[in-house]
Design an enzyme around this catalytic site. Sequence first.
Site, short mmCIF file in Angstrom:
data_model
loop_
_atom_site.label_atom_id
_atom_site.label_comp_id
_atom_site.label_asym_id
_atom_site.label_seq_id
_atom_site.Cartn_x
_atom_site.Cartn_y
_atom_site.Cartn_z
NE ARG A 38 63.28 158.39 -69.93
CZ ARG A 38 64.15 159.28 -70.38
NH1 ARG A 38 63.72 160.39 -70.95
NH2 ARG A 38 65.45 159.05 -70.28
CG ASP A 65 53.87 156.36 -66.36
OD1 ASP A 65 53.99 156.67 -67.58
OD2 ASP A 65 53.43 155.26 -65.98
N GLY A 88 61.97 168.45 -76.19
CA GLY A 88 62.88 168.18 -77.29
C GLY A 88 62.65 166.84 -77.95
NE ARG A 90 63.20 160.21 -83.80
CZ ARG A 90 63.60 159.28 -84.66
NH1 ARG A 90 62.95 159.14 -85.80
NH2 ARG A 90 64.60 158.49 -84.38
NE ARG A 96 53.54 159.14 -81.49
CZ ARG A 96 54.40 159.71 -82.32
NH1 ARG A 96 53.96 160.32 -83.43
NH2 ARG A 96 55.69 159.68 -82.07
N GLY A 130 69.10 162.26 -85.92
CA GLY A 130 70.27 163.04 -86.28
C GLY A 130 70.96 163.58 -85.05
CG HIS A 131 73.43 162.91 -82.66
ND1 HIS A 131 72.92 163.29 -81.44
CD2 HIS A 131 73.30 161.56 -82.72
CE1 HIS A 131 72.51 162.21 -80.77
NE2 HIS A 131 72.73 161.15 -81.53
CG ASP A 132 76.40 169.85 -83.32
OD1 ASP A 132 77.25 169.91 -84.23
OD2 ASP A 132 76.15 170.80 -82.58
CG ASN A 134 73.78 163.89 -88.67
OD1 ASN A 134 73.42 163.38 -87.62
ND2 ASN A 134 74.70 163.31 -89.45
CG ASP A 161 73.84 169.34 -79.74
OD1 ASP A 161 72.96 169.15 -80.58
OD2 ASP A 161 74.51 168.42 -79.23
#
Length: 381
Positions: A38, A65, A88, A90, A96, A130-132, A134, A161
């Site tokens: 970015r 961009d 990676g 969602r 979109r 979430g993370h690892d 979870n 991960d």
Amino acid sequence: MPGPLSGLRIIEFAGLGPGPFACMMLADHGAEVIRIERPGGTQGGPETDSSKDILLRSRKRIAVDMKSTGGKAVLRDLIATADGLVEGFRPGVMERLGLGPDELLKLNPKLVYGRMTGWGQTGPFAQMAGHDINYIALSGALHAFGRKGEKPTPPINMMGDFGGGAMMLAFGMVSALLHVQRGGDGTVIDAAMTDGSALLMSMIYSFHGQGWWKDERGVNMLDTGAHFYDVYETRDGKFISLGSIEPQFYARMLELTGLTDDPEMAAQTDPTKWDDMRDKLTKVIAKKTRDEWDAIMAGTDACYAPVLSLTEAPNHPHNQSRGAFTTAGNMRQPTPAPRYSTIPTRPPEMPDGQTHTRQILSELGYSDAKIKETLAQGGVS
């Protein structure tokens, strides 16, 4: 670039953790990885200085961009030349942006489109954050980590991960790329950390299904339940590891710890006596320093190793003899692995803070005038 993946081009959309690690693996083994970042944003993880982020080594970088017309045009030109893509976000984010797999596989039918998420592209949890911790909780893995009578202990973020996520994605990418090279079509890889961490538990699920792995923490042979597969504190407050599972290795460990003649230590596989035998081992190990135990056990079949810190590990003679660690950009870091008998892997190159935009556009066939025009539009930098 050296490596068995030399000649492959992978487009990486900047993210954290598992996606970058998977792309680091691909780059280490020779793939050309172009990282899409970015403009002006944080490009790495918690360390905002990308020159100190080992996961970002050996890449080309371009800031795009992705919402701008000019940026999307450059991305589509890049992806048209690519063998693979890794993102990676969602589920639904790339769609979109007009960069979902349906659109890009029309543009490039041989593209391998890798998607890295925690929950997967589908299912009731797919849109949840979430993370690892979870993801491995849901797969059953986290329940297995910890000592008897204590709460589950996450193995930092190695299981979800990196083991269940990044390594599964890297394996999937290479498998699909091989499929394409053999004449197959491009495909989409749905790599979910819940799925991957569940798969890593295959042996434990097998043991449980056979009736000899209890669905409890810290009471089984490989989870510190057994005294012969555990970590012990030494006299100087350091630790050693013992993994003397086989009878002959157990006998050697007893010999080196001076416990061969203790009749209570002979009942190796009796779980009802594991705690008592652990108490005896604990007292014996605590009488010597880690270095003293190293002098006694290193090089034997007692299944022993000292527990080394992150600072100590690169300096251990075994790791040094194998070149397991190297230095690049003033950063001590693990060397690319695994290694090949006849093919070199790529020496790590740390980011220098610069993008490679002009080089990348030139390689796409952009003229100097078009490069100047593209940069002026502000879609890339």
